[in-house]
Motif scaffolding. Structure first.
Motif, mmCIF file in Angstrom:
data_model
loop_
_atom_site.group_PDB
_atom_site.id
_atom_site.type_symbol
_atom_site.label_atom_id
_atom_site.label_comp_id
_atom_site.label_asym_id
_atom_site.label_seq_id
_atom_site.Cartn_x
_atom_site.Cartn_y
_atom_site.Cartn_z
ATOM 1 N N LYS A 118 0.823 -1.205 0.000
ATOM 2 C CA LYS A 118 0.000 0.000 0.000
ATOM 3 C C LYS A 118 0.858 1.257 0.000
ATOM 4 O O LYS A 118 0.546 2.248 -0.646
ATOM 5 C CB LYS A 118 -0.929 -0.005 1.232
ATOM 6 C CG LYS A 118 -2.178 0.844 1.061
ATOM 7 C CD LYS A 118 -3.114 0.259 0.011
ATOM 8 C CE LYS A 118 -4.382 1.082 -0.132
ATOM 9 N NZ LYS A 118 -5.247 0.582 -1.202
ATOM 10 N N VAL A 119 1.949 1.210 0.777
ATOM 11 C CA VAL A 119 2.890 2.339 0.833
ATOM 12 C C VAL A 119 4.314 1.786 0.795
ATOM 13 O O VAL A 119 4.627 0.816 1.483
ATOM 14 C CB VAL A 119 2.714 3.166 2.137
ATOM 15 C CG1 VAL A 119 3.746 4.288 2.192
ATOM 16 C CG2 VAL A 119 1.304 3.741 2.232
ATOM 17 N N GLU A 131 -5.879 6.908 -1.722
ATOM 18 C CA GLU A 131 -6.080 8.235 -1.151
ATOM 19 C C GLU A 131 -5.725 8.226 0.330
ATOM 20 O O GLU A 131 -6.092 7.307 1.064
ATOM 21 C CB GLU A 131 -7.545 8.663 -1.314
ATOM 22 C CG GLU A 131 -7.977 8.900 -2.752
ATOM 23 C CD GLU A 131 -7.286 10.100 -3.373
ATOM 24 O OE1 GLU A 131 -6.975 11.066 -2.634
ATOM 25 O OE2 GLU A 131 -7.032 10.076 -4.585
ATOM 26 N N THR A 132 -4.988 9.252 0.749
ATOM 27 C CA THR A 132 -4.604 9.358 2.155
ATOM 28 C C THR A 132 -5.388 10.475 2.846
ATOM 29 O O THR A 132 -5.835 11.422 2.208
ATOM 30 C CB THR A 132 -3.103 9.669 2.303
ATOM 31 O OG1 THR A 132 -2.829 10.949 1.719
ATOM 32 C CG2 THR A 132 -2.251 8.614 1.636
ATOM 33 N N GLY A 148 -10.232 -3.615 6.644
ATOM 34 C CA GLY A 148 -9.036 -3.848 5.846
ATOM 35 C C GLY A 148 -8.330 -2.587 5.399
ATOM 36 O O GLY A 148 -7.522 -2.607 4.458
ATOM 37 N N LYS A 149 -8.583 -1.466 6.096
ATOM 38 C CA LYS A 149 -7.932 -0.201 5.755
ATOM 39 C C LYS A 149 -6.484 -0.208 6.253
ATOM 40 O O LYS A 149 -6.147 -0.857 7.240
ATOM 41 C CB LYS A 149 -8.670 0.974 6.397
ATOM 42 C CG LYS A 149 -10.123 1.122 5.960
ATOM 43 C CD LYS A 149 -10.229 1.764 4.595
ATOM 44 C CE LYS A 149 -11.686 2.055 4.240
ATOM 45 N NZ LYS A 149 -11.805 2.724 2.925
ATOM 46 N N ASP A 158 -8.348 5.537 1.769
ATOM 47 C CA ASP A 158 -7.736 4.207 1.675
ATOM 48 C C ASP A 158 -6.683 4.033 2.763
ATOM 49 O O ASP A 158 -6.476 2.936 3.268
ATOM 50 C CB ASP A 158 -7.077 4.024 0.303
ATOM 51 C CG ASP A 158 -8.069 4.123 -0.837
ATOM 52 O OD1 ASP A 158 -9.056 3.383 -0.802
ATOM 53 O OD2 ASP A 158 -7.863 4.946 -1.741
ATOM 54 N N ILE A 159 -5.988 5.155 3.069
ATOM 55 C CA ILE A 159 -4.905 5.126 4.049
ATOM 56 C C ILE A 159 -5.153 6.235 5.068
ATOM 57 O O ILE A 159 -5.211 7.410 4.706
ATOM 58 C CB ILE A 159 -3.532 5.334 3.368
ATOM 59 C CG1 ILE A 159 -3.312 4.278 2.284
ATOM 60 C CG2 ILE A 159 -2.414 5.297 4.398
ATOM 61 C CD1 ILE A 159 -2.224 4.622 1.304
ATOM 62 N N LEU A 160 -5.298 5.869 6.312
ATOM 63 C CA LEU A 160 -5.538 6.838 7.374
ATOM 64 C C LEU A 160 -4.245 7.049 8.164
ATOM 65 O O LEU A 160 -3.644 6.093 8.654
ATOM 66 C CB LEU A 160 -6.640 6.335 8.314
ATOM 67 C CG LEU A 160 -7.005 7.238 9.497
ATOM 68 C CD1 LEU A 160 -7.593 8.559 9.014
ATOM 69 C CD2 LEU A 160 -7.998 6.527 10.424
#
Length: 356
Positions: A5-6, A88-89, A195-196, A165-167
């Motif tokens: 993811k990152v 998206e963050t 699943g985030k 998507d990404i917190l």
């Protein structure tokens, strides 16, 4: 294709230590490279975050945790290195992303629009955000009148309701009462179940152990350790316990030494080291230095003007000044070109081409 993811690779962040704004402006336009004191907040960070993973970032104040989270969220660019964020963050920090002169309600709409939501979608989610933030009538007051706890409440409420998507949570749970803290924890747990991917920055090892699957320990700009939460937090506790036992003088000497390393960090030496390691692992690989240079700078947006851009800027500025002087002189451009001395002897009569 690698599943993550990152991903950050060889990421560094340099800050020039300007004393005044005028010094910063002169450096921006300067063609010659003068020696400006600098400080490396990050010195070669590489880590990967998997989909659905909750990564904790720990470290003492000034180690670069917030800098890294801001780079991942796109708030600031890295100086070197590769950063790939797939999704998206949304970042939650006490002071991130809220406009002081706007009301809470206006900030909700602005941040939601920036995340790509329509006005209809915002109208639908607005009551839930306001209810979650629980700041009462202050939602219609300028954010500059908010306490740090109220800012954190509003920021967290917005971030979790726009469904990123990404917190990224940067010390946002360190303020506020127990009731709001539990609401936040419940929401984070809900995100994990969905699943985030979550990046959680905190000084509270209790929070880190409760919420995180993996932990990265950043120590004065360097990635000291990354791995299992229990293992990394245990090593970090050993470090903090050792540090607390030091005398005041010893603590000062230790911190001064670490900050000196950050001030004297050489990106050229680090780049050479990475190239040597890559060559050692792949002896038959060709043009390794060029590939490493591309890896370091290929995806970087420069915060400084290149020499050519500086020369172009000065050229345009000189042309503008020339035409302003021509206009003041009262002569035509052709006349000034044939007789440049006319610039310092302006006419009191406007001379138009073809008119005697």
């Amino acid at each position: 294709m690698e599943d993550y993811k990152v991903k950050v690779q060889n990421v560094t962040k340099e800050y020039d230590l300007f004393k005044t704004q005028s010094e910063k402006l002169r450096s921006f336009f300067s063609v010659s490279k003068k020696s400006v004191p600098h400080f490396w907040s990050l010195m070669g960070i590489s880590l990967t975050i998997q989909p659905g993973e909750t990564l904790g970032l720990i470290g003492v104040n000034g180690s670069g945790k917030s800098t890294l989270s801001n780079i991942i969220s796109g708030i600031i660019p890295q100086t070197t290195g590769y950063v790939d964020v797939r999704g998206e963050t949304s970042i939650v920090a006490i002071s991130a992303g809220l406009r002081n002169n706007l009301t809470g309600r206006e900030n909700i709409r602005l941040k939601s629009l920036m995340q790509g939501m329509t006005n209809e979608q915002i109208d639908e989610v607005m009551p839930d955000i306001i209810s979650f933030a629980d700041i009462g009538d202050f939602v219609d007051q300028p954010v500059k009148s908010y306490s740090s706890g109220m800012r954190s409440r509003l920021g967290f409420a917005i971030a979790v309701h726009i469904k990123p998507d990404i917190l990224i949570i940067d010390e946002a749970l360190s303020v506020g009462d127990d009731t709001f803290y539990q609401k936040c924890v419940d929401k984070i747990t809900e995100f994990k179940e969905e699943g985030k991917t979550i990046i959680f920055v905190s000084h509270s090892l209790k929070q880190i152990q409760m919420l995180c699957d993996k932990v990265a320990w950043i120590n004065y700009g360097e990635l000291k350790m990354v791995g299992d939460t229990k293992e990394v937090t245990a090593k970090y506790r050993e470090f903090t316990k050792w540090f607390k036992k030091l005398s005041k003088k010893e603590k000062h000497e230790f911190e001064t030494k670490r900050k000196s390393i950050q001030k004297n960090f050489s990106i050229e030496k680090y780049q050479k080291k990475v190239a040597e390691e890559m060559q050692k692992n792949a002896p038959d690989e060709k043009n390794v230095p060029a590939k490493v240079h591309k890896l370091f700078y290929g995806s970087v947006i420069s915060e400084k003007m290149s020499v050519w851009n500086q020369l172009l800027t000065w050229g345009v500025l000189l042309v503008v000044i020339f035409f302003c002087l021509v206009n003041i002189s009262g002569y035509s451009v052709g006349h000034i070109i044939s007789d440049p001395s006319a610039l310092i002897h302006p006419s009191h009569v406007l001379h138009l081409p073809g008119v005697k």
